[in-house]
Design an enzyme around this catalytic site. Structure first.
Site, PDB file in Angstrom:
ATOM      1  N   CYS A  22      93.966  99.409 -12.689  1.00 53.59           N
ATOM      2  CA  CYS A  22      93.006 100.190 -13.251  1.00 53.59           C
ATOM      3  C   CYS A  22      93.364 101.784 -13.496  1.00 53.59           C
ATOM      4  CB  CYS A  22      91.625  99.818 -12.536  1.00 53.59           C
ATOM      5  SG  CYS A  22      91.773  99.927 -10.956  1.00 53.59           S
ATOM      6  N   GLU A  41      82.872  99.427 -11.206  1.00 57.45           N
ATOM      7  CA  GLU A  41      84.160  99.804 -10.894  1.00 57.45           C
ATOM      8  C   GLU A  41      85.067  99.478 -12.478  1.00 57.45           C
ATOM      9  OE1 GLU A  41      85.486 101.499  -8.465  1.00 57.45           O
ATOM     10  OE2 GLU A  41      83.681 101.402  -7.261  1.00 57.45           O
TER      11      GLU A  41
HETATM   12  P1  NAD Z   1      86.904  91.496 -17.478  1.00 52.16           P
HETATM   13  O1  NAD Z   1      85.742  92.518 -17.622  1.00 52.16           O
HETATM   14  O2  NAD Z   1      87.315  90.742 -18.698  1.00 52.16           O
HETATM   15  O3  NAD Z   1      86.598  90.658 -16.236  1.00 52.16           O
HETATM   16  C1  NAD Z   1      85.921  90.966 -14.991  1.00 52.16           C
HETATM   17  C2  NAD Z   1      84.939  89.852 -14.613  1.00 52.16           C
HETATM   18  O4  NAD Z   1      83.835  89.707 -15.444  1.00 52.16           O
HETATM   19  C3  NAD Z   1      85.773  88.198 -14.392  1.00 52.16           C
HETATM   20  O5  NAD Z   1      85.397  87.669 -13.269  1.00 52.16           O
HETATM   21  C4  NAD Z   1      85.337  87.639 -15.490  1.00 52.16           C
HETATM   22  O6  NAD Z   1      85.303  86.125 -15.521  1.00 52.16           O
HETATM   23  C5  NAD Z   1      83.789  88.469 -15.804  1.00 52.16           C
HETATM   24  N1  NAD Z   1      83.442  88.351 -17.410  1.00 52.16           N
HETATM   25  C6  NAD Z   1      84.330  88.119 -18.302  1.00 52.16           C
HETATM   26  N2  NAD Z   1      83.311  88.341 -19.508  1.00 52.16           N
HETATM   27  C7  NAD Z   1      82.363  88.454 -19.174  1.00 52.16           C
HETATM   28  C8  NAD Z   1      80.915  88.463 -19.571  1.00 52.16           C
HETATM   29  N3  NAD Z   1      80.848  88.594 -21.043  1.00 52.16           N
HETATM   30  N4  NAD Z   1      79.904  88.388 -19.091  1.00 52.16           N
HETATM   31  C9  NAD Z   1      79.770  88.401 -17.673  1.00 52.16           C
HETATM   32  N5  NAD Z   1      81.050  88.385 -16.953  1.00 52.16           N
HETATM   33  C10 NAD Z   1      82.067  88.349 -17.509  1.00 52.16           C
HETATM   34  O7  NAD Z   1      87.929  92.387 -16.900  1.00 52.16           O
HETATM   35  P2  NAD Z   1      89.586  92.021 -16.520  1.00 52.16           P
HETATM   36  O8  NAD Z   1      90.214  91.521 -17.502  1.00 52.16           O
HETATM   37  O9  NAD Z   1      89.389  90.684 -15.375  1.00 52.16           O
HETATM   38  O10 NAD Z   1      90.114  93.218 -15.628  1.00 52.16           O
HETATM   39  C11 NAD Z   1      90.717  94.447 -16.445  1.00 52.16           C
HETATM   40  C12 NAD Z   1      89.890  95.219 -16.629  1.00 52.16           C
HETATM   41  O11 NAD Z   1      89.229  95.671 -15.098  1.00 52.16           O
HETATM   42  C13 NAD Z   1      90.601  96.564 -16.783  1.00 52.16           C
HETATM   43  O12 NAD Z   1      89.657  97.335 -17.696  1.00 52.16           O
HETATM   44  C14 NAD Z   1      90.446  97.327 -15.668  1.00 52.16           C
HETATM   45  O13 NAD Z   1      90.775  98.904 -15.637  1.00 52.16           O
HETATM   46  C15 NAD Z   1      89.279  97.166 -14.872  1.00 52.16           C
HETATM   47  N6  NAD Z   1      89.486  97.366 -13.386  1.00 52.16           N
HETATM   48  C16 NAD Z   1      88.796  98.167 -12.638  1.00 52.16           C
HETATM   49  C17 NAD Z   1      88.991  98.494 -11.218  1.00 52.16           C
HETATM   50  C18 NAD Z   1      88.363  99.601 -10.757  1.00 52.16           C
HETATM   51  O14 NAD Z   1      88.579  99.575  -9.602  1.00 52.16           O
HETATM   52  N7  NAD Z   1      87.635 100.622 -11.398  1.00 52.16           N
HETATM   53  C19 NAD Z   1      89.882  97.666 -10.810  1.00 52.16           C
HETATM   54  C20 NAD Z   1      90.544  96.520 -11.523  1.00 52.16           C
HETATM   55  C21 NAD Z   1      90.355  96.631 -12.836  1.00 52.16           C
END
Ligand code: NAD
Length: 479
Positions: A257, A223
């Site tokens: 998102c 997602e």
């Molecule tokens: P992110 O990808 O930075 O982090 C998401 C999760 O991944 C966190 O738990 C984080 O600890 C983990 N993570 C971060 N870096 C990582 C790595 N290198 N390896 C493994 N895991 C890692 O995203 P965010 O900043 O928390 O959220 C914002 C993003 O999420 C935006 O792009 C938004 O559009 C998207 N989002 C999508 C949806 C959807 O339903 N499609 C919903 C909410 C947010």
């Protein structure tokens, strides 16, 4: 911390993860998660958790995100409860084997699809809706009869702490492990073998997750994010469109998102739309949105700097701050993380603003000649998570929906397609893969096992070698 100390603690983390996952796998192997009663019990536990801890969760989201209580309640708590109640009321039906028709050649016999749980699932969540994006995947995973490891976001640390402290009391603890922590914890988790990974977050981290999953051939639901466009056509009801776009853009300070990322508007209606959105924000938040209790904050300084940096690249004349300005880089507002609702008129198409997901209360408004140009604009870019179209003509709406591809879409409103508990939600292309909510979530976490059963009576040799003309003639007739 020295290198040696770091490697000791990493080993401790790995050991902890391995122990916890072995505990979950044993629970799954013992078969306790299979019955519908157990599944409903877990979902009802999640509902009770959300109800009993509403205030603590809303306070935690206010501390993490400056989230107004109404936004915390609607987007994270009540939506999770509604989704869970819907699933609890139907999981008995979904978990039942479903009969399938048999072609003549396989008769007599019977065929059915038996939904079976995949086993050990991993849910990794982001910070922007830190309750809903943990609970809804958990509902889907438990509904399908799995055990679950959950990694909430370290960025929304207050909410993560409430979840880690209280949630385990409401479900069968043998089937749940919560791992608080940052990317190092995710990385250590992703090195393990899971039967399913459900990731919500950025497109870049989504790639990392999919690469790790490929090592074990683990199926994933991703997602992800992206730039969700809004198309406003010549015949749109502009005053309604303005309110609904303004609301969708500044709900959770634009950190959604599926927030409208940018608007493509017929050039003849652009000024009216800009005025309408500015007026809507004025009505929502007054002259000084910084002082409004109804307008959230940017999650942290890094994101605040990122957002003000997007504006710094632009020509000042194109930027319209709603209410108080004072949002350029170096001036983060009185409480450090405020950014006023902002419109940018016709930014360069190669600017950072137009090439990255914005994820904040900045709204580029781009003039186009007609709806065909809007469609072309969307199709020249990665497939978005959501697409919004405002038009009074069903023919134009059909044209937009049929000539573009997006994870989901909403006609004449924004964000709301996330709400119906049985509307599959997810991305396509760069915005993700797989679906959840309602039955889609149950299916995502299940193996739909196709099973054919034959009686042993009536044995014949029609399809067995040695083949001959008579068999061939008969088979050509009946198949
Ligand atoms: P992110 O990808 O930075 O982090 C998401 C999760 O991944 C966190 O738990 C984080 O600890 C983990 N993570 C971060 N870096 C990582 C790595 N290198 N390896 C493994 N895991 C890692 O995203 P965010 O900043 O928390 O959220 C914002 C993003 O999420 C935006 O792009 C938004 O559009 C998207 N989002 C999508 C949806 C959807 O339903 N499609 C919903 C909410 C947010």
């Amino acid at each position: 911390m020295t290198q040696a100390e770091a490697s000791v603690s990493k080993t401790e983390l790995e050991t902890h993860i391995e122990t916890e996952l072995a505990r979950l796998s044993n629970t799954f192997a013992a078969g306790v998660t299979r019955s519908v009663a157990w599944r409903k019990g877990q979902i009802n536990g999640l509902i009770r958790f959300a109800k009993d801890n509403t205030d603590a969760l809303i306070d935690a989201m206010a501390s993490d995100l400056g989230r107004p209580p109404i936004e915390g309640w609607t987007a994270d708590i009540s939506s999770s409860i509604a989704g869970a109640e819907y699933v609890a009321s139907r999981v008995g039906k979904w978990a039942k084997p479903r009969r399938r028709r048999l072609p003549v050649v396989t008769q007599p016999g019977s065929a059915k699809v038996i939904p079976e749980p995949l086993g050990l699932s991993l849910v990794i969540a982001p910070w922007n809706y830190p309750v809903n994006l943990v609970l809804e995947p958990l509902v889907a995973s438990f509904a399908a009869g799995n055990v679950v490891a959950v990694k909430p976001s370290e960025v929304s640390s207050a909410t993560s702490a409430v979840i880690a402290k209280h949630l385990p009391k409401y479900v069968d603890e043998r089937a749940l492990a919560i791992f608080e922590g940052d990317a190092d914890v995710s990385t250590a988790l992703l090195a393990q073998r899971f039967d399913h990974i459900f990731f919500t977050g950025s497109t870049n981290v989504g790639r990392i997750v999919m690469r790790a999953a490929a090592e074990h051939l683990t199926p994933v639901v991703l997602e992800l994010g992206g730039k969700s466009p809004v198309i406003v056509t010549k015949d749109a009801d502009i005053s309604v469109a303005a309110n609904r776009i303004a609301w969708g853009k500044t709900f959770n300070a634009g950190q959604t998102c599926i927030a409208p990322d940018y608007v493509l508007v017929d050039e003849s209606r652009r000024d009216e739309l800009v005025d309408g959105i500015t007026t809507a924000w004025q009505t929502f938040y007054g002259d000084r949105p910084a002082e409004s209790p109804d307008f959230g904050r940017i999650i942290n300084e890094r994101h605040h700097r990122r957002l003000t940096g997007l504006l710094d690249e632009l020509d000042d004349d194109t930027v319209i701050h709603s209410g108080d300005a004072g949002t350029r880089s170096g001036d983060a507002g009185a409480d450090g993380l405020y950014l006023s609702p902002t419109i940018v008129i016709d930014p360069p198409r190669d600017s950072s603003l137009m090439t990255n997901e914005i994820f904040g209360p900045i709204l580029p408004i781009i003039s186009v000649h007609d709806v065909t140009e809007s469609i072309q604009f969307v199709n020249e870019r990665p497939k978005p998570l959501a697409l919004y179209v405002f038009s009074e003509s069903s023919k134009t709406v059909d044209q937009v929906l049929s000539q573009t591809s997006s994870g989901g879409a909403c006609v004449n409103h924004t964000l709301l397609h996330f709400v119906p508990p049985d509307l599959p939600f997810g991305g396509v292309g760069a915005s993700g893969m797989g679906r959840y909510h309602g039955k889609a979530g149950f299916d995502a976490f299940s193996n739909m096992k196709g099973v054919l059963s034959k009686p042993t009576v009536g044995e014949h040799n029609l399809v067995y070698p040695p083949y001959n003309d008579a068999k061939q003639k008969l088979l050509r007739k009946i198949l």
